[in-house]
Structure formats: C-alpha cells, structure tokens
Design an enzyme around this catalytic site. Structure first.
Site, PDB file in Angstrom:
ATOM      1  N   MET A   1       0.848  -1.201   0.000  1.00  0.00           N
ATOM      2  CA  MET A   1       0.000   0.000   0.000  1.00  0.00           C
ATOM      3  C   MET A   1       0.881   1.248   0.000  1.00  0.00           C
ATOM      4  O   MET A   1       0.410   2.346   0.345  1.00  0.00           O
ATOM      5  CB  MET A   1      -0.934  -0.012   1.214  1.00  0.00           C
ATOM      6  CG  MET A   1      -1.889  -1.209   1.173  1.00  0.00           C
ATOM      7  SD  MET A   1      -3.445  -0.951   2.037  1.00  0.00           S
ATOM      8  CE  MET A   1      -2.884  -0.620   3.671  1.00  0.00           C
ATOM      9  N   GLY A   2       2.151   1.103  -0.365  1.00  0.00           N
ATOM     10  CA  GLY A   2       3.041   2.254  -0.433  1.00  0.00           C
ATOM     11  C   GLY A   2       3.559   2.673   0.932  1.00  0.00           C
ATOM     12  O   GLY A   2       3.528   1.886   1.877  1.00  0.00           O
TER      13      GLY A   2
ATOM     14  N   LEU B   1       6.679   3.197   1.659  1.00  0.00           N
ATOM     15  CA  LEU B   1       7.622   2.075   1.764  1.00  0.00           C
ATOM     16  C   LEU B   1       8.755   2.358   2.744  1.00  0.00           C
ATOM     17  O   LEU B   1       9.278   3.472   2.812  1.00  0.00           O
ATOM     18  CB  LEU B   1       8.213   1.780   0.381  1.00  0.00           C
ATOM     19  CG  LEU B   1       7.177   1.482  -0.716  1.00  0.00           C
ATOM     20  CD1 LEU B   1       7.878   1.244  -2.050  1.00  0.00           C
ATOM     21  CD2 LEU B   1       6.293   0.308  -0.357  1.00  0.00           C
TER      22      LEU B   1
ATOM     23  N   HIS C   1       9.769  -3.243   3.364  1.00  0.00           N
ATOM     24  CA  HIS C   1       9.247  -3.489   2.010  1.00  0.00           C
ATOM     25  C   HIS C   1      10.405  -3.728   1.036  1.00  0.00           C
ATOM     26  O   HIS C   1      10.327  -4.597   0.173  1.00  0.00           O
ATOM     27  CB  HIS C   1       8.469  -2.269   1.498  1.00  0.00           C
ATOM     28  CG  HIS C   1       7.222  -1.962   2.240  1.00  0.00           C
ATOM     29  ND1 HIS C   1       7.099  -0.886   3.081  1.00  0.00           N
ATOM     30  CD2 HIS C   1       6.018  -2.591   2.263  1.00  0.00           C
ATOM     31  CE1 HIS C   1       5.874  -0.851   3.581  1.00  0.00           C
ATOM     32  NE2 HIS C   1       5.199  -1.874   3.119  1.00  0.00           N
TER      33      HIS C   1
HETATM   34  O1  PAF Z   1      -0.134  -5.599   3.674  1.00  0.00           O
HETATM   35  C1  PAF Z   1      -0.548  -4.752   2.878  1.00  0.00           C
HETATM   36  O2  PAF Z   1       0.137  -3.763   2.574  1.00  0.00           O
HETATM   37  C2  PAF Z   1      -1.928  -4.888   2.257  1.00  0.00           C
HETATM   38  O3  PAF Z   1      -2.819  -5.487   3.152  1.00  0.00           O
HETATM   39  C3  PAF Z   1      -1.926  -5.646   0.918  1.00  0.00           C
HETATM   40  C4  PAF Z   1      -1.471  -7.085   1.065  1.00  0.00           C
HETATM   41  C5  PAF Z   1      -1.030  -4.922  -0.067  1.00  0.00           C
HETATM   42  C6  PAF Z   1      -3.355  -5.684   0.335  1.00  0.00           C
HETATM   43  O4  PAF Z   1      -3.877  -4.409   0.184  1.00  0.00           O
END
Ligand code: PAF
Length: 276
Positions: free
Chosen positions: A26-27, A29, A33
């Site tokens: 979901m950005g 980061l 990530h």
């Molecule tokens: O963990 C996350 O960032 C979100 O739940 C995901 C897996 C990208 C789904 O929106």
C-alpha cells in the site's frame, strides 16, 4: 522501472513474462518493504510491485483518507529494485462496485479482525484481483502481518491458485522494533518504549521453551507487564502456526497487537516447542 496505472497496460506488458514475482504493497515504503523486493529478485526474472491503498480493507471509521501516500518517494526507493510498478487508481481497480468478495476463514474475525470487521475480506479480495491481473508464479508478503499471510496462504491453497507464497522475515530496528509505516507516528518517548513489545514476546517464548506450560498465566503476565509500562494491549496470545487457533500444537506463534498512545503496533515470534 516501468510505472503502469491501467490494467490493460499491465496485462500487455506481462503477457510474455515467463517468471513473475509479485510484491503487493500500500506504499509508504520502508526498509521492510525493500527487503521484500530483494527477496523477490532472488526468486524470479521479472519483479512486479504494486502500490494501492485498498478502500475495501478499511472500515468506515478507519484512516483510509489519512493513510500516508508518498508515491514520489516510493518510486525513488523502488527504482532499480523492481521491473514494473503497478499503481492503479481506485476506479481503475474497481470500475464497477465490488459485490463479489473472498470470504476468509473464521479466524479472520479474531485477533486483528476482531476490531476490524471486513478488513481481511477486503484484503483477500484485492489480493485475489491483483493476483489475477499480475498472474505471478511467486508472491512475497511480510511475516510481520502474520494473520494476513495465513489468510493469503489459505486462499491460495483452497482456490488452487498456481502461486507460491513466500513470507519475508520481519525487518527490525537495532533495538528489535519491527519496522512499520506506523512507527513514524511515535514520539521520542514512545519510540524508546516500543521495542519492549518484541522483548516481551521473546521473554514469553523463552519461558515456553524452558517448559513453563500454563500458557494463560504467561499471556496474562505479559499483558500485565506491558499495561504497567503504558501500553493498551489489544491481544497477546499463543496460537498454532497452522490455523492460528489457541495453542494446542508444538509449532506455535506468539501474536500481539498493542497501542502506545494512538499508535497500534503489531509483532509476532514463532516458537517450536520440543516434542516430548
Ligand atoms: O499488507 C498490505 O500492505 C496490504 O494489506 C496488501 C497485502 C497490499 C493488500 O492491500
């Protein structure tokens, strides 16, 4: 890195790729990530990341509108690490109202799901949509979101999706605090305290490994210890790794969610108890 925002462009770009590894996000980061991106690179020739803040997994009173959106900075961090970044708008991913959902197993209503009705249903639904668009061979998720990873594994197994799911180890600051986008909300005093959540989980793990068997008492002592230090504990519980139900097996995981001020932190520690 190619940045694509439409599903049609994405499908066209990936059609001939033989070996896709996918990292949905979901950005906003952080290093956690980026480690998942490196892990992805080690497993395939085409690394695809997505950034999409999914409205379906936020409740009406949750922070969808306030969720930090840092697209330019995220793109800088991803450049050189991934081949394709998919960043659709909400209307691109949900061109018509989504009325068909993935119904996750009932454990989705416990732990993080207890106070977030519909959260895991929305999460699993968007992950399935993204899987269908990207069609990866492998997908990588962080182990910090242990319950999310469990639900995704169940979805993939039970829907026979031809995707291998890899869990990336939790990345921690030097003092042990699990990296999270939410850590930026902690003030200095809270940040200094925050690592005691991981220390508490390790302490409980050590007690279990030393043979202490009254799990309820251990859980309660851990909760009381954190509460005395100013935490509001949402849950702290020892569960089976296999189904996330209360621990009855040797392969366990200690799961916790707790708030410092308004900031809710999540962490977990696996513990494999010796077989008698
Ligand atoms: O963990 C996350 O960032 C979100 O739940 C995901 C897996 C990208 C789904 O929106």
């Amino acid at each position: 890195m190619q940045i694509l925002t439409s599903t049609a462009e994405l499908r066209a770009r990936l059609r001939t790729e033989p070996n896709i590894v996918f990292v949905p996000t979901m950005g906003n980061l952080h290093q956690g990530h980026l480690d998942l991106m490196h892990l992805a690179r080690a497993h395939g020739s085409c690394v695809v990341a997505s950034i999409f803040v999914n409205p379906l997994q936020f409740g009406p009173n949750e922070d969808f509108d306030r969720y930090p959106r840092t697209f330019a900075a995220d793109c800088e961090k991803l450049t050189g690490l991934v081949d394709v970044l998919f960043a659709p708008s909400v209307t691109e991913l949900y061109p018509i109202q989504q009325t068909v959902f993935v119904e996750p197993p009932s454990v989705a209503n416990q732990l993080c799901g207890a106070n977030r009705p519909g959260h895991f249903r929305g999460m699993a639904t968007v992950v399935l949509k993204l899987f269908n668009l990207v069609q990866p061979h492998i997908a990588v998720f962080g182990q910090k979101d242990y319950q999310q990873l469990h639900i995704i594994r169940q979805m993939v197994t039970q829907f026979n999706l031809p995707i291998q799911i890899i869990g990336g180890a939790t990345v921690r600051a030097e003092d042990g605090l699990a990296l999270s986008s939410r850590n930026q909300y902690l003030n200095n005093e809270q940040r200094a305290e925050a690592a005691s959540l991981f220390r508490t989980l390790n302490h409980l793990r050590d007690a279990l490994l030393q043979g202490e068997s009254d799990i309820n008492a251990l859980e309660q002592a851990a909760i009381d210890g954190l509460t005395a230090r100013g935490w509001q504990v949402d849950y702290l519980t020892v569960r089976n790794q296999s189904d996330l139900l209360p621990a009855t097996q040797h392969e366990c995981v200690i799961l916790a969610a707790a708030k410092l001020g308004n900031t809710r932190l999540l962490d977990n520690v696996e513990v494999n108890l010796p077989k008698a």
